[in-house]
Design an enzyme around this catalytic site. Structure first.
Site, mmCIF file in Angstrom:
data_model
loop_
_atom_site.group_PDB
_atom_site.id
_atom_site.type_symbol
_atom_site.label_atom_id
_atom_site.label_comp_id
_atom_site.label_asym_id
_atom_site.label_seq_id
_atom_site.Cartn_x
_atom_site.Cartn_y
_atom_site.Cartn_z
ATOM 1 N N HIS A 191 0.817 -1.219 0.000
ATOM 2 C CA HIS A 191 0.000 0.000 0.000
ATOM 3 C C HIS A 191 0.847 1.263 0.000
ATOM 4 C CE1 HIS A 191 -3.299 -2.808 0.687
ATOM 5 N NE2 HIS A 191 -3.954 -1.917 -0.013
ATOM 6 N N ARG A 298 -10.954 4.010 -1.892
ATOM 7 C CA ARG A 298 -10.504 3.177 -0.771
ATOM 8 C C ARG A 298 -10.869 3.883 0.531
ATOM 9 N NH1 ARG A 298 -5.910 2.006 -4.469
ATOM 10 N NH2 ARG A 298 -5.606 -0.247 -4.521
ATOM 11 N N GLU A 432 -11.043 -10.751 -5.482
ATOM 12 C CA GLU A 432 -9.632 -10.743 -5.084
ATOM 13 C C GLU A 432 -9.245 -11.994 -4.306
ATOM 14 O OE1 GLU A 432 -8.922 -6.994 -3.145
ATOM 15 O OE2 GLU A 432 -10.663 -7.153 -1.858
ATOM 16 N N ASN A 455 -4.287 -6.913 -7.150
ATOM 17 C CA ASN A 455 -3.212 -6.894 -6.137
ATOM 18 C C ASN A 455 -3.376 -8.057 -5.158
ATOM 19 O OD1 ASN A 455 -2.832 -4.489 -7.403
ATOM 20 N ND2 ASN A 455 -3.738 -3.262 -5.766
ATOM 21 N N ASP A 456 -4.608 -8.190 -4.659
ATOM 22 C CA ASP A 456 -4.854 -9.275 -3.718
ATOM 23 C C ASP A 456 -5.069 -10.609 -4.434
ATOM 24 O OD1 ASP A 456 -4.648 -8.365 -1.053
ATOM 25 O OD2 ASP A 456 -6.389 -7.099 -1.399
ATOM 26 N N CYS A 503 -9.578 -3.070 -10.979
ATOM 27 C CA CYS A 503 -9.162 -1.858 -10.261
ATOM 28 C C CYS A 503 -7.835 -2.052 -9.536
ATOM 29 C CB CYS A 503 -10.238 -1.397 -9.289
ATOM 30 S SG CYS A 503 -10.502 -2.541 -7.938
HETATM 31 C C1 PEP Z 1 -6.601 -5.003 -4.993
HETATM 32 O O1 PEP Z 1 -6.432 -5.847 -4.124
HETATM 33 O O2 PEP Z 1 -6.236 -5.158 -6.188
HETATM 34 C C2 PEP Z 1 -7.221 -3.708 -4.673
HETATM 35 C C3 PEP Z 1 -7.547 -2.868 -5.628
HETATM 36 O O3 PEP Z 1 -7.422 -3.414 -3.360
HETATM 37 P P1 PEP Z 1 -6.250 -2.967 -2.365
HETATM 38 O O4 PEP Z 1 -5.029 -2.724 -3.189
HETATM 39 O O5 PEP Z 1 -6.710 -1.745 -1.664
HETATM 40 O O6 PEP Z 1 -6.136 -4.134 -1.466
HETATM 41 MG MG MG Z 2 -7.435 -5.618 -2.265
#
Ligand code: PEP
Ligand code: MG
Length: 567
Positions: A191, A298, A432, A455-456, A503
């Site tokens: 993050h 977020r 995710e 990302n997750d 996203c």
């Molecule tokens: C993700 O996991 O891709 C996402 C957009 O959420 P975050 O990065 O806030 O976990």
């Molecule tokens: Mg995420």
């Protein structure tokens, strides 16, 4: 030095080396005319802290341990030592740091000097310095702060160098407008990297030993694409990077001209380009950059770096601010996604593995009051423009059903209060966790849309902690398993007639735009700064041709070669 370049751009500036304590205070620069007032703030805080210590020493009864009185004396001496007072005042007057920032910076320098001493007794005095700084910070917290300078001085750019920076610390660092970030730890989708990208400043993470090797005040060159970090380079190298910096700025200016151009492919497919934001004030930049809406707000960033939760009114004002700024374009508000690397202040994580623990929707459903407050605030914001609700980390259908029930209860409460909200608000889920990507059909029957959080999804598919420096090299967005899950989700959405967006960070990486278009993706959400690069790719792509190539590559389940998809 080399690390991982995670936010593009070049920066040339002076190093500000920060320890954990220094990161936890507000950072902003003050106007030159405010130096006397800020210096007075510090001097008065020091005086008040000294008076407190004296009163404490005098209140000690005769049977109090002798060491206690001696320690209070040492603390008072430290507070009067010019090494602390004069040097901190110098940071305020010369660098225009606010008092807290100046104090923690000087405190860190002293603590490091003590730590390097041979004599054990003296070495231990470092702990006293830290306690003294804490005391003065507490007094400062109760005194009026000056307004931060809206623009940093043009002639001085500062680069933060830290071992690690938490998402909450990043928010605190926004005020000082640093020109780059360098950290020892972190990966591309930690993050910290995400917030740096959203601030539009270059960042290099995972350097390993930057904090140990770089001194405060060193001249640094940061290349946020190549992940290169140069310390005190010679004049000719500096000149070379200044030229690169200029060329990059020129490229950005040219790309910005695409802002009002449509995002349509060569074969006429309309692509929706949305923006990701962390704070409501970023919505304006998203609108200005031509985003068709907010694809991911977020909301957890409203909750980080503070000890009390924001109440319904505060949240409502924040959401409504974003909704108004988007002037009728939809705003997708993700419900609170805390846990893992985004822990709330004061909450000690006891879970053995926080990424697999009570995070995101699990966290909210376990705290019905807090969740209801957020849902009511979001609903009330929907009276000002189109709003969608997005649920993070969904893996079970009952999580969706429990949320629906909570949403209905929130509507009833607002009805009873006579407060307005839009009827039929859309509810969607982040994809995710592999479970929902693999078995999405029942979710499609109950939800209005999906947004793939790559990302997750990568973290959970490959079992790679996205914030763990040691496994960062294994974090692979192009792994065939990841690509198959993304493609399957997009296809399932098409079949069910439900919108699917991406996203996660993959959506804003222009090198991957053609790949995602080839999977049939028509909705992308990214940091506003990335919109022009992705739009340029969209406008030069032919989706039919890409779909054939990508389908063939996915069938082979071998790592995809992006060059095969090039123009
Ligand atoms: C993700 O996991 O891709 C996402 C957009 O959420 P975050 O990065 O806030 O976990
Ligand atoms: Mg995420």
């Amino acid at each position: 030095m080399l690390g991982q370049g995670v936010a593009r751009g070049y920066a040339i500036g002076r190093a500000v080396v920060m320890g954990a304590a220094a990161l936890e205070v507000a950072h902003y620069r003050i106007a030159p005319e405010d130096v006397p007032a800020e210096s007075r703030r510090l001097t008065q805080a020091l005086e008040a802290a000294r008076a407190d210590l004296l009163a404490l020493a005098e209140s000690l009864g005769p049977d109090a341990p002798r060491e206690l009185g001696a320690m209070l004396n040492v603390h008072r001496l430290i507070m009067s030592d010019p090494l602390l007072t004069e040097q901190t005042l110098a940071l305020i007057s010369e660098r225009h740091y606010n008092a807290e920032w100046a104090l923690t910076t000087q405190g860190q320098i002293l603590a490091e000097q003590f730590a390097a001493m041979e004599d054990e007794y003296l070495r231990e005095r470092g702990a006293d310095v830290r306690q003294v700084i804490e005391r003065v910070l507490n007094v400062l917290a109760g005194s009026c702060t000056l307004a931060p300078l809206s623009e940093p001085p043009a002639d001085e750019t500062l680069v933060v160098v830290a071992h690690d920076i938490s998402p909450a610390d990043m928010i605190r660092l926004r005020g000082a407008r640093f020109s780059a970030f360098v950290t020892d730890l972190g990966g591309a989708t930690s993050h910290t990297a995400i917030v740096a990208r959203s601030m539009g400043v270059p960042a290099v993470v995972g350097v390993g030993n930057a904090r140990a090797l770089i001194r405060d005040g060193d001249t640094l060159v940061v290349d946020g694409q190549a992940g290169v970090l140069l310390v005190n380079p010679c004049q000719s190298v500096l000149a070379e990077y200044r030229a690169r910096q200029q060329a990059y700025a020129q490229e950005r200016a040219e790309l910005a001209l695409l802002r009002n151009e449509p995002a349509v492919t060569l074969d006429g497919v309309d692509i929706a380009l949305y923006a990701n934001i962390e704070l409501p004030e970023e919505a304006e930049a998203a609108y200005a950059a031509g985003a068709q809406g907010i694809g991911l707000f977020r909301s957890e960033f409203l909750f980080l770096g503070r000890t009390e939760l924001p109440d319904e009114q505060e949240q409502y004002l924040a959401y409504a601010q974003a909704v108004r700024a988007m002037q009728g374009r939809p705003v997708t508000i993700r419900t609170l996604d805390v846990g893992a690397d985004k822990a709330l202040d004061g909450e000690v994580t006891v879970a053995t593995n926080p990424a697999l623990g009570q995070r995101a929707i699990r966290y909210c459903l376990a705290r019905p009051e807090m969740f209801a407050t957020q849902l009511r605030a979001i609903l009330r914001a929907s009276a000002h423009g189109p709003v969608r609700i997005l649920l993070p980390m969904v893996a079970h259908l009952h999580e969706v059903r429990a949320t629906r029930a909570a949403l209905q209860a929130a509507c009833r409460e607002l009805d009873a209060r006579g407060q307005a909200y839009a009827a039929g608000i859309e509810l969607g889920a982040m994809v995710e966790v592999p479970a929902i990507a693999i078995a999405i059909e029942p979710f499609a029957q109950e939800l209005d849309f999906f947004s793939i959080g790559t990302n997750d999804l990568i973290q959970y598919t490959l079992a790679i902690d996205r914030g763990d420096h040691d496994v960062a090299a294994l974090y692979d967005p192009l792994h065939p398993a990841v690509l198959r899950l993304i493609a399957a989700t997009i296809n399932a959405g098409e079949r069910a007639g439900k919108r699917v967006a991406v996203c996660g960070e993959m959506a804003g990486d222009a090198r991957l735009t053609r790949l995602l278009l080839g999977m049939g993706l028509t909705e992308f959400s990214m940091h506003p700064q990335q919109l022009p690069d992705v739009k340029r790719e969209v406008r030069s792509a032919h989706t039919n041709a890409l779909r054939v190539k990508v389908a063939a590559a996915l069938n082979r389940a071998v790592p995809i070669d992006l060059d095969d998809l090039a123009h």
